[in-house]
Structures are given as C-alpha cells and as structure tokens.
Design a protein around this motif. Structure first.
Motif, mmCIF file in Angstrom:
data_model
loop_
_atom_site.group_PDB
_atom_site.id
_atom_site.type_symbol
_atom_site.label_atom_id
_atom_site.label_comp_id
_atom_site.label_asym_id
_atom_site.label_seq_id
_atom_site.Cartn_x
_atom_site.Cartn_y
_atom_site.Cartn_z
ATOM 1 N N HIS A 32 -7.995 0.739 -7.267
ATOM 2 C CA HIS A 32 -8.303 0.205 -8.592
ATOM 3 C C HIS A 32 -7.801 -1.229 -8.775
ATOM 4 O O HIS A 32 -8.012 -1.821 -9.830
ATOM 5 N N ALA A 33 -7.148 -1.771 -7.762
ATOM 6 C CA ALA A 33 -6.643 -3.141 -7.865
ATOM 7 C C ALA A 33 -7.824 -4.111 -7.865
ATOM 8 O O ALA A 33 -8.734 -3.994 -7.050
ATOM 9 N N GLU A 34 -7.802 -5.035 -8.800
ATOM 10 C CA GLU A 34 -8.869 -6.041 -8.850
ATOM 11 C C GLU A 34 -8.770 -6.995 -7.661
ATOM 12 O O GLU A 34 -9.772 -7.511 -7.181
ATOM 13 N N ASP A 35 -7.554 -7.220 -7.193
ATOM 14 C CA ASP A 35 -7.332 -8.129 -6.081
ATOM 15 C C ASP A 35 -6.210 -7.550 -5.228
ATOM 16 O O ASP A 35 -5.102 -7.349 -5.721
ATOM 17 N N LEU A 36 -6.475 -7.273 -3.962
ATOM 18 C CA LEU A 36 -5.446 -6.703 -3.094
ATOM 19 C C LEU A 36 -4.220 -7.596 -3.010
ATOM 20 O O LEU A 36 -3.113 -7.112 -2.776
ATOM 21 N N ALA A 37 -4.385 -8.893 -3.200
ATOM 22 C CA ALA A 37 -3.253 -9.821 -3.134
ATOM 23 C C ALA A 37 -2.221 -9.529 -4.208
ATOM 24 O O ALA A 37 -1.075 -9.966 -4.090
ATOM 25 N N GLU A 38 -2.593 -8.784 -5.243
ATOM 26 C CA GLU A 38 -1.663 -8.435 -6.320
ATOM 27 C C GLU A 38 -0.736 -7.281 -5.934
ATOM 28 O O GLU A 38 0.219 -6.989 -6.641
ATOM 29 N N LEU A 39 -1.024 -6.619 -4.815
ATOM 30 C CA LEU A 39 -0.242 -5.446 -4.417
ATOM 31 C C LEU A 39 1.049 -5.850 -3.717
ATOM 32 O O LEU A 39 1.141 -6.919 -3.115
ATOM 33 N N PRO A 40 2.063 -4.986 -3.788
ATOM 34 C CA PRO A 40 3.349 -5.284 -3.152
ATOM 35 C C PRO A 40 3.265 -5.112 -1.641
ATOM 36 O O PRO A 40 2.301 -4.544 -1.113
ATOM 37 N N PRO A 41 4.292 -5.571 -0.933
ATOM 38 C CA PRO A 41 4.342 -5.359 0.514
ATOM 39 C C PRO A 41 4.168 -3.867 0.838
ATOM 40 O O PRO A 41 4.554 -2.995 0.055
ATOM 41 N N ALA A 42 3.595 -3.593 1.994
ATOM 42 C CA ALA A 42 3.283 -2.210 2.347
ATOM 43 C C ALA A 42 3.842 -1.837 3.709
ATOM 44 O O ALA A 42 3.891 -2.656 4.621
ATOM 45 N N LEU A 51 -7.658 12.276 11.298
ATOM 46 C CA LEU A 51 -9.019 11.855 10.980
ATOM 47 C C LEU A 51 -9.040 10.654 10.038
ATOM 48 O O LEU A 51 -10.028 9.936 9.969
ATOM 49 N N LEU A 52 -7.948 10.409 9.317
ATOM 50 C CA LEU A 52 -7.865 9.292 8.378
ATOM 51 C C LEU A 52 -7.251 8.037 9.002
ATOM 52 O O LEU A 52 -7.071 7.034 8.317
ATOM 53 N N ARG A 53 -6.936 8.096 10.282
ATOM 54 C CA ARG A 53 -6.267 6.969 10.940
ATOM 55 C C ARG A 53 -7.019 5.647 10.777
ATOM 56 O O ARG A 53 -6.437 4.633 10.402
ATOM 57 N N ASP A 54 -8.315 5.651 11.031
ATOM 58 C CA ASP A 54 -9.087 4.409 10.960
ATOM 59 C C ASP A 54 -9.099 3.838 9.547
ATOM 60 O O ASP A 54 -9.067 2.621 9.359
ATOM 61 N N GLN A 55 -9.111 4.721 8.556
ATOM 62 C CA GLN A 55 -9.059 4.270 7.163
ATOM 63 C C GLN A 55 -7.731 3.556 6.894
ATOM 64 O O GLN A 55 -7.686 2.518 6.242
ATOM 65 N N GLY A 56 -6.634 4.109 7.415
ATOM 66 C CA GLY A 56 -5.333 3.479 7.252
ATOM 67 C C GLY A 56 -5.254 2.121 7.934
ATOM 68 O O GLY A 56 -4.679 1.169 7.403
ATOM 69 N N ILE A 57 -5.849 2.034 9.107
ATOM 70 C CA ILE A 57 -5.865 0.766 9.842
ATOM 71 C C ILE A 57 -6.678 -0.275 9.074
ATOM 72 O O ILE A 57 -6.261 -1.428 8.933
ATOM 73 N N ARG A 58 -7.843 0.128 8.570
ATOM 74 C CA ARG A 58 -8.672 -0.808 7.789
ATOM 75 C C ARG A 58 -7.940 -1.266 6.527
ATOM 76 O O ARG A 58 -8.021 -2.439 6.145
ATOM 77 N N TYR A 59 -7.209 -0.366 5.895
ATOM 78 C CA TYR A 59 -6.444 -0.726 4.694
ATOM 79 C C TYR A 59 -5.360 -1.744 5.042
ATOM 80 O O TYR A 59 -5.189 -2.751 4.344
ATOM 81 N N ALA A 60 -4.632 -1.506 6.119
ATOM 82 C CA ALA A 60 -3.593 -2.452 6.546
ATOM 83 C C ALA A 60 -4.211 -3.817 6.834
ATOM 84 O O ALA A 60 -3.673 -4.853 6.417
ATOM 85 N N ASP A 61 -5.355 -3.827 7.517
ATOM 86 C CA ASP A 61 -6.039 -5.087 7.819
ATOM 87 C C ASP A 61 -6.494 -5.803 6.548
ATOM 88 O O ASP A 61 -6.382 -7.029 6.437
ATOM 89 N N ALA A 62 -7.015 -5.028 5.583
ATOM 90 C CA ALA A 62 -7.481 -5.625 4.326
ATOM 91 C C ALA A 62 -6.308 -6.233 3.553
ATOM 92 O O ALA A 62 -6.427 -7.334 2.994
ATOM 93 N N LEU A 63 -5.176 -5.534 3.537
ATOM 94 C CA LEU A 63 -3.993 -6.077 2.857
ATOM 95 C C LEU A 63 -3.542 -7.371 3.527
ATOM 96 O O LEU A 63 -3.263 -8.367 2.851
ATOM 97 N N ARG A 64 -3.461 -7.359 4.854
ATOM 98 C CA ARG A 64 -3.077 -8.574 5.581
ATOM 99 C C ARG A 64 -4.033 -9.710 5.269
ATOM 100 O O ARG A 64 -3.623 -10.843 5.069
ATOM 101 N N GLY A 65 -5.326 -9.400 5.241
ATOM 102 C CA GLY A 65 -6.330 -10.405 4.940
ATOM 103 C C GLY A 65 -6.183 -10.991 3.554
ATOM 104 O O GLY A 65 -6.566 -12.140 3.302
ATOM 105 N N ALA A 66 -5.590 -10.213 2.646
ATOM 106 C CA ALA A 66 -5.364 -10.684 1.282
ATOM 107 C C ALA A 66 -4.005 -11.370 1.148
ATOM 108 O O ALA A 66 -3.619 -11.786 0.051
ATOM 109 N N GLY A 67 -3.263 -11.473 2.254
ATOM 110 C CA GLY A 67 -1.968 -12.150 2.216
ATOM 111 C C GLY A 67 -0.791 -11.264 1.863
ATOM 112 O O GLY A 67 0.308 -11.756 1.623
ATOM 113 N N VAL A 68 -0.995 -9.955 1.846
ATOM 114 C CA VAL A 68 0.093 -9.024 1.530
ATOM 115 C C VAL A 68 0.887 -8.748 2.808
ATOM 116 O O VAL A 68 0.293 -8.452 3.851
ATOM 117 N N PRO A 69 2.209 -8.834 2.748
ATOM 118 C CA PRO A 69 3.012 -8.490 3.930
ATOM 119 C C PRO A 69 2.841 -7.000 4.257
ATOM 120 O O PRO A 69 2.992 -6.142 3.390
#
Length: 108
Positions: A32-42, A51-69
């Motif tokens: 529900h975040a409008e901008d992933l960059a608003e999220l805290p470090p993860a 079975l959810l591993r790839d989803q977790g990897i994509r989420y980590a990549d998306a956060l990094r792409g938004a500048g989140v540590p």
C-alpha cells in the motif's frame, strides 16, 4: 474486558479490536506504500525451497531500486517454515540470531 466476554463471541467474527487491528496492519503493508522509498530499511530472509522465494527476491530488488537499505539473507536448502526449528536445526538459530542483531542495530 474479561476472558469470558471474548469466549462468548463467535469465532467467525473476531472482537472489534482485532478487526480494527487487522485493518490497520493491512493498510500499513508495503503493497500500500505510494513510494517504496518511503519504507524503512529491510532485512529480508528467503528460503531456497520456498515457493515464495522469488517474490521475496523481487521485493528486495525493488526496495534496493528505490534506494531503501536492504539486507537479503538467502538461506540454501530450507523450506518456507524453517525458522521455528531452532532446537534441532542450526541454520534456524543462526538466522534468528541475524534477525535479532539487525533489529538491535536498527534501534541502537
């Protein structure tokens, strides 16, 4: 509120406080975040046999792409629910220690 008042409510309809808490938790979910960059470090743990591993990897990549540590801990050879087995599985203890260290560092 006594325990008996909770027990008298139907199981299919949780007490109002629980329902409100679930709604608040759902609204604060990262999706529900409008901008992933608003999220805290993860600190994200993925399990190789999950079975959810790839989803977790994509989420980590998306956060990094938004500048989140992001710290991404990929654990090899384990299924989705490996963390509760701390008594018998060394990797579970090790990863829980890492999670605890990350939480401690975040609040230091």
């Amino acid at each position: 509120m006594s325990d008996s008042s909770l027990a008298s409510e139907p199981i299919s309809q949780p007490p109002a406080q629980c329902t409100a808490s679930r709604r608040t938790a759902a609204r604060s979910h990262h999706s529900h975040a409008e901008d992933l960059a608003e999220l805290p470090p993860a600190f994200i743990v993925t399990a190789e046999l999950d079975l959810l591993r790839d989803q977790g990897i994509r989420y980590a990549d998306a956060l990094r792409g938004a500048g989140v540590p992001v710290t991404h801990r990929a654990v090899e050879g384990v299924p989705h629910a490996f963390l509760p087995f701390t008594r018998d599985v060394r990797i579970s203890r090790d990863v829980l220690d890492e999670i605890g260290d990350a939480i401690g560092a975040a609040f230091a």
